[in-house]
Scaffold this motif. Structure first.
Motif, PDB file in Angstrom:
ATOM      1  N   VAL A 148      42.569  43.591  47.577  1.00  0.00           N
ATOM      2  CA  VAL A 148      42.476  44.111  45.681  1.00  0.00           C
ATOM      3  C   VAL A 148      41.247  45.295  45.810  1.00  0.00           C
ATOM      4  O   VAL A 148      40.004  44.298  45.345  1.00  0.00           O
ATOM      5  CB  VAL A 148      43.854  43.245  44.578  1.00  0.00           C
ATOM      6  CG1 VAL A 148      43.415  44.142  43.603  1.00  0.00           C
ATOM      7  CG2 VAL A 148      44.637  42.731  45.181  1.00  0.00           C
ATOM      8  N   VAL A 149      41.666  46.211  44.870  1.00  0.00           N
ATOM      9  CA  VAL A 149      40.335  46.146  44.701  1.00  0.00           C
ATOM     10  C   VAL A 149      40.432  46.789  43.033  1.00  0.00           C
ATOM     11  O   VAL A 149      41.031  47.939  42.727  1.00  0.00           O
ATOM     12  CB  VAL A 149      39.568  48.292  45.051  1.00  0.00           C
ATOM     13  CG1 VAL A 149      38.689  49.463  44.444  1.00  0.00           C
ATOM     14  CG2 VAL A 149      40.298  48.675  46.712  1.00  0.00           C
ATOM     15  N   GLY A 150      39.561  46.163  43.052  1.00  0.00           N
ATOM     16  CA  GLY A 150      39.617  45.641  41.330  1.00  0.00           C
ATOM     17  C   GLY A 150      38.793  46.801  40.814  1.00  0.00           C
ATOM     18  O   GLY A 150      37.944  47.850  41.081  1.00  0.00           O
ATOM     19  N   ARG A 151      39.267  47.164  39.708  1.00  0.00           N
ATOM     20  CA  ARG A 151      38.698  47.887  38.696  1.00  0.00           C
ATOM     21  C   ARG A 151      38.308  47.377  37.281  1.00  0.00           C
ATOM     22  O   ARG A 151      39.147  46.527  36.746  1.00  0.00           O
ATOM     23  CB  ARG A 151      38.987  49.352  38.486  1.00  0.00           C
ATOM     24  CG  ARG A 151      39.981  49.869  37.819  1.00  0.00           C
ATOM     25  CD  ARG A 151      41.064  51.170  37.830  1.00  0.00           C
ATOM     26  NE  ARG A 151      42.252  50.937  37.644  1.00  0.00           N
ATOM     27  CZ  ARG A 151      43.518  50.830  38.348  1.00  0.00           C
ATOM     28  NH1 ARG A 151      42.821  50.736  39.754  1.00  0.00           N
ATOM     29  NH2 ARG A 151      44.216  50.881  37.980  1.00  0.00           N
ATOM     30  N   PRO A 152      37.272  47.456  36.215  1.00  0.00           N
ATOM     31  CA  PRO A 152      37.409  47.075  34.138  1.00  0.00           C
ATOM     32  C   PRO A 152      38.752  47.472  33.919  1.00  0.00           C
ATOM     33  O   PRO A 152      38.972  47.960  33.994  1.00  0.00           O
ATOM     34  CB  PRO A 152      36.215  47.717  34.644  1.00  0.00           C
ATOM     35  CG  PRO A 152      35.693  47.948  35.893  1.00  0.00           C
ATOM     36  CD  PRO A 152      35.926  48.547  36.637  1.00  0.00           C
ATOM     37  N   ASN A 161      34.219  43.435  32.211  1.00  0.00           N
ATOM     38  CA  ASN A 161      33.507  44.121  33.044  1.00  0.00           C
ATOM     39  C   ASN A 161      34.223  43.834  34.319  1.00  0.00           C
ATOM     40  O   ASN A 161      33.431  44.892  35.360  1.00  0.00           O
ATOM     41  CB  ASN A 161      31.945  43.075  33.210  1.00  0.00           C
ATOM     42  CG  ASN A 161      31.064  43.549  31.808  1.00  0.00           C
ATOM     43  OD1 ASN A 161      31.281  44.795  31.086  1.00  0.00           O
ATOM     44  ND2 ASN A 161      30.500  42.680  31.668  1.00  0.00           N
ATOM     45  N   SER A 162      34.756  43.331  34.836  1.00  0.00           N
ATOM     46  CA  SER A 162      35.782  43.914  35.954  1.00  0.00           C
ATOM     47  C   SER A 162      36.993  43.334  35.971  1.00  0.00           C
ATOM     48  O   SER A 162      37.815  43.469  35.042  1.00  0.00           O
ATOM     49  CB  SER A 162      35.554  42.077  36.957  1.00  0.00           C
ATOM     50  OG  SER A 162      35.933  40.633  35.824  1.00  0.00           O
ATOM     51  N   GLY A 163      38.360  43.313  37.321  1.00  0.00           N
ATOM     52  CA  GLY A 163      39.423  43.574  36.812  1.00  0.00           C
ATOM     53  C   GLY A 163      40.047  42.607  36.674  1.00  0.00           C
ATOM     54  O   GLY A 163      39.173  41.026  37.087  1.00  0.00           O
ATOM     55  N   ALA A 164      40.984  42.316  37.018  1.00  0.00           N
ATOM     56  CA  ALA A 164      42.017  40.809  36.812  1.00  0.00           C
ATOM     57  C   ALA A 164      43.378  41.002  38.242  1.00  0.00           C
ATOM     58  O   ALA A 164      43.713  41.971  38.594  1.00  0.00           O
ATOM     59  CB  ALA A 164      42.213  40.726  35.754  1.00  0.00           C
ATOM     60  N   VAL A 165      43.966  39.562  38.634  1.00  0.00           N
ATOM     61  CA  VAL A 165      44.879  40.106  39.238  1.00  0.00           C
ATOM     62  C   VAL A 165      46.269  38.980  38.353  1.00  0.00           C
ATOM     63  O   VAL A 165      45.973  38.031  37.788  1.00  0.00           O
ATOM     64  CB  VAL A 165      44.950  39.410  40.633  1.00  0.00           C
ATOM     65  CG1 VAL A 165      46.021  39.576  41.395  1.00  0.00           C
ATOM     66  CG2 VAL A 165      44.016  40.411  40.853  1.00  0.00           C
ATOM     67  N   ALA A 166      47.009  39.450  38.076  1.00  0.00           N
ATOM     68  CA  ALA A 166      48.433  38.819  38.044  1.00  0.00           C
ATOM     69  C   ALA A 166      49.192  38.520  38.510  1.00  0.00           C
ATOM     70  O   ALA A 166      50.063  38.772  39.231  1.00  0.00           O
ATOM     71  CB  ALA A 166      49.037  39.606  36.825  1.00  0.00           C
TER      72      ALA A 166
END
Length: 912
Positions: A800-804, A720-725
């Motif tokens: 950061v602009v996240g996206r699913p 449902n959401s984004g992530a950051v490595a």
């Protein structure tokens, strides 16, 4: 000597000691007591004021925050005197200080915690107690009242520690100060809602480009159930995939049961631009696949089907005038509760398409804080918060917002699942084409005009009939009142008019609307043999305060409908709520009265009481449905309890009881455990009549860590959401990129979101989930988790602009730092050289940017610590030099290597 002198001082003449002695003798004669006489004599005796050499120009600090950089204090009789008025401003305590009268009056932290001081009377009244004043610790001086730091610490819930050698006043709070409470609110808003503070993201935004293909993030739910009625095991599964495909964000939800691997599938390709410049034509969003058509007031509901949708509205826009619709993913077996401003207003269970949908939820004037509480079958609990301000906001003058959607109602983008799905018999609406568009233009700051068109079908018996609607509206603000005027024309016959208004009236949220219909029917005004002619609604909301800590929010909704035949429906609904500690309780009571010409009137009254209570490791939820008229009875009772055996294991039990004709009782119990890789639950149910069953559920998410390419399996949902490595490394060559010779840093943490305690692995990478979709989210390296205190991150945070399903890769180089110190001197015209304090020094890099500032201490010493490698120039703040009429002898540029120190620099100042 200090570079900034104190303000002009007001010296108060002292009364002769003989007057104080005489008063003391009189009091003794009158029998007032020795102690009182001594106290009065002490208050009457003048004490020498602090001298110029006692002045301290201090920096007030709370943790890493500078509360004041030039606080005038004095060394006095073994202690440190602090200015009361400035300290109250720093602590944000509303206490008015009157130095001329020698008094102070106000409150701190709560209005019932009063404070009063009177130097003339020699007492202080604080938090319900009266105390005498020591004249050596409370004096009138320099246009202020100065209080000893230890005495001020005893009065207020703060610990004030004065470090004279470093000219720092350390402030420690024993209770959260207003400043800290505000920071905590902003952090909660960033974590739960926007991922940013009230003024937007705090760090530079980095690109998170759409890719031709990215490995998807998958949320998987598996279940197996057996009951004695069917006497077989029934299985079901659901998969939610999110990732990039063909330059779009792909979102796919698929379900299956038993031997049918795929019974339903929903797929959408979308692109978003938070800056509103998608495709270079001012779009904010583009969707292809299973899309919803927009809702339009009085006309069209949002309906899903295969098609295309485009929008130029800001992504943060959520509400229409007076209402909002909230949609999202809800996996199999999950439940969701919707709270508005801590009031439970609705709840839903998962449905076949894996979504929840709260339609036309009323909003109140001002701040609307919606909280979605998700409860999973394995005992999971997740929370999402959405803030929606209402009232006064308009389309900016000259801007145009619009959206358009075309779809085939109830038809899937990928028709694979339709062959396996049980079709609705003779559904006249399935496959009907819908076209809905809306637009709004800002005229002035207080006026906007808008319109919409809807080309939809309405069900007409066993058939459907096309209707075409045109709508126009005007929105404006009249003082604190927001008003909307709307007119709708059905091109196939009928029209409607509506006026609506929002305001806050004496602390009461008010929403009122009235609509008139002339042969009008739509999806919002359903066709009927006796059509509606008018509708009126009034919503009121306010808090009833019984004390500072006890308040009861009350909402009242009043409606009146009238039909063409004179039939009227009058309904009143009230909802009261109470929240304290871990308890949230609410009661909704509804009354409906129907009447008409020649018909007997009828009245029904009923309601629901809901309760949610959390104490320590146990949560109890309960609900009671009841009727008052025409019959007094309890319709249903349900209660459930969850208890955390430890942070990963939960037991739960519940009872539901339905009364009336469908009388039935059911009990259930379950055990859940959350592993690092999955959440599992085993449960059992027993129903009245001997029915029983057992179930086994498992859920997990699967993602790919982009740096190593290794799969990551977790128990939390992630699609449902984004992530950051986020990769942290020691940048040994100082080029800002991870190259050969740089060292990955393990056990480095990040702030703002993600699982608590999430740290980098041996490769220096942490996979952080929970990045808000479509909104800037700050990702900040927690420098406190670096193993060497002299390491710093030149770029500590990014936005950061996240996206699913998208995993943004962010590098955080870390560099060893050095130190620069020295002493500041002032050369007087006679050639005498003396150390000076409070000199404001700046460290300027090779590009002319001020990268660090500091001040000289009482002996002229200054220190720049944690300085990254580079070439620097040292200077005194130009404004301070101009203000004081001084010049600085130039110093050569300095090259600072990693872990290097430059010691003993001399900064020389001279009069111009």
């Amino acid at each position: 000597m200090p570079l900034s002198g104190p303000p002009p001082r007001l010296r108060l003449p002292g009364r002769p000691t003989s007057v104080g002695a005489l008063l003391a003798v009189l009091l003794l004669v009158l029998g007032a007591g020795v102690a009182a006489a001594e106290q009065l004599a002490a208050n009457s005796s003048p004490l020498p004021p602090p001298g110029e050499n006692d002045l301290l120009v201090m920096e007030a600090r709370l943790g890493n925050y500078i509360l004041a950089d030039s606080l005038f204090a004095y060394r006095y009789r073994g202690g440190v005197l602090l200015p009361l008025s400035e300290m109250m401003a720093i602590l944000e305590f509303p206490i008015d200080v009157n130095p001329d009268a020698g008094t102070a009056e106000g409150w701190y932290l709560a209005e019932n915690r009063r404070f009063s001081l009177d130097l003339g009377q020699g007492f202080v009244f604080i938090d319900g107690r009266r105390e005498p004043l020591d004249p050596a610790k409370a004096i009138r001086h320099d246009f202020d009242i100065y209080i000893d730091s230890e005495l001020m610490s005893a009065w207020f819930p703060v610990i004030l520690t004065a470090n004279i050698s470093r000219l720092v006043l350390k402030v420690e709070s024993e209770e959260p100060l207003p400043f800290e409470q505000r920071l905590e609110r902003e952090k909660r808003q960033a974590r739960l809602g926007q991922g940013r503070g009230p003024e937007g993201p705090s760090y530079p935004r980095i690109d998170n480009p759409y890719r031709v293909f990215s490995w998807p993030v998958a949320d998987v739910s598996l279940s197996a159930d057996w009951d004695n009625d069917q006497d077989r095991v029934a299985t079901s599964h659901a998969v939610h995939l999110a990732g990039d495909m063909a330059g779009f964000s792909a979102d796919i939800y698929a379900t299956g049961r038993d031997k049918d691997t795929l019974t339903d599938i929903r797929a959408t390709l979308s692109r978003q631009d938070v800056d509103g410049n998608l495709l270079g034509i001012g779009l904010s969003e583009l969707e292809i696949g299973d899309v919803y058509t927009p809702q339009t007031t009085l006309v069209a509901s949002g309906r899903e089907g295969r098609g295309v949708a485009v929008s130029a509205y800001p992504l943060a826009r959520r509400s229409d005038f007076g209402q909002v619709t909230l949609r999202g993913e809800l996996k199999q077996g999950w439940e969701v509760e919707l709270y508005r401003n801590n009031i439970l207003i609705d709840a839903q269970e998962s449905r076949g398409d894996g979504r929840y949908e709260f339609i036309d939820v009323p909003v109140v004037y001002g701040r609307n804080l919606f909280t979605l509480m998700f409860y999973g079958p394995q005992g999971q609990k997740q929370e999402e918060t959405i803030q929606i301000p209402v009232g006064g906001e308009m389309v900016p003058p000259g801007d145009v917002y619009w959206e358009l959607a075309v779809n085939e109602q109830d038809r899937d983008f990928i028709p694979w699942g339709e062959a396996n799905r049980q079709p609705a018999e003779d559904d006249p609406m399935e496959g009907r084409r819908r076209v809905v568009g809306t637009a709004e233009v800002g005229i002035t700051e207080r006026l906007s005009l808008g319109g919409s068109f809807s080309n939809i079908f309405l069900e007409d018996g066993e058939d459907s009939r096309r209707h075409r609607y045109l709508s126009g509206h005007l929105r404006t603000t009249l003082g604190d009142v927001s008003v909307e005027l709307r007119g709708v024309k059905d091109m196939d016959g009928g029209r409607a008019h509506q006026v609506s208004a929002f305001t806050d009236l004496f602390g009461i949220d008010v929403y009122a609307e009235h609509a008139q219909y002339f042969g009008f029917e739509s999806e919002k005004v359903r066709p009927s043999a006796d059509p509606l002619t008018r509708q009126s609604q009034l919503r009121l909301g306010s808090d009833i305060r019984f004390s500072e800590t006890f308040r009861v929010p009350v909402n009242v909704d009043i409606g009146l409908d009238r039909t063409e035949a004179g039939y009227t429906v009058f309904d009143v609904s009230t909802r009261t709520s109470y929240s304290s500690g871990g308890l949230i309780a609410s009661n909704q009571l509804s009354a409906v009265r129907t009447s008409g010409d020649g018909t007997e009137s009828s009245t029904s009254v009923g309601g629901t009481f809901d309760m949610n209570y959390r104490f320590e490791d146990t949560q109890v939820r309960g609900s009671v449905g009841y009727s008052w008229l025409p019959l007094r009875r309890v319709d249903s009772i349900s209660v459930s309890a969850d208890h955390d055996l430890d942070e990963d294991t939960n037991v739960n039990a519940g009872l539901s009881y339905t009364l009336g004709q469908n009388r039935r009782a059911t009990v259930n119990a379950g055990l859940s455990h959350t592993f690092s890789f999955a959440a599992m639950n085993v449960n059992g149910t027993y129903g009245e009549g001997g029915d029983y069953g057992f179930g086994l559920n498992m859920s997990f998410s699967l993602a790919r860590e982009p740096h190593s390419g290794m799969p990551v399996m977790r128990s939390e949902r992630a699609a449902n959401s984004g992530a950051v490595a986020a990769r942290a490394f020691l940048d040994n060559d100082g080029d800002g990129s991870f190259t050969e010779g740089d060292e990955p840093l393990e056990e480095v943490g990040f702030e703002g979101f993600g699982e608590p305690g999430e740290r980098t692995n041996a490769e220096g990478v942490a996979l952080l989930g929970g990045v808000s979709a479509g909104r800037p989210t700050d990702v900040v390296l927690d420098e406190a988790t670096l193993e060497d205190p002299f390491w710093v991150a030149p770029r500590p945070g990014v936005s950061v602009v996240g996206r699913p399903g998208a995993v943004a890769e962010v590098d955080f180089p870390v560099v060893p730092t050095g130190e620069i110190d020295g002493t500041t001197y002032l050369v007087k015209p006679d050639g005498e050289r003396t150390e000076v304090s409070n000199t404001r020094l700046e460290l300027v890099d090779a590009e002319g940017r001020v990268v660090a500032t500091t001040r000289s201490e009482y002996d002229g010493f200054f220190l720049f610590d944690l300085v990254p490698p580079g070439t620097y120039r040292l200077r005194v703040e130009p404004d301070q030099l101009d203000r004081l009429g001084l010049s600085m002898d130039p110093l050569p540029e300095m090259d600072l290597a990693a872990s290097d120190t430059l010691l003993g620099l001399t900064v020389t100042l001279r009069p111009r």
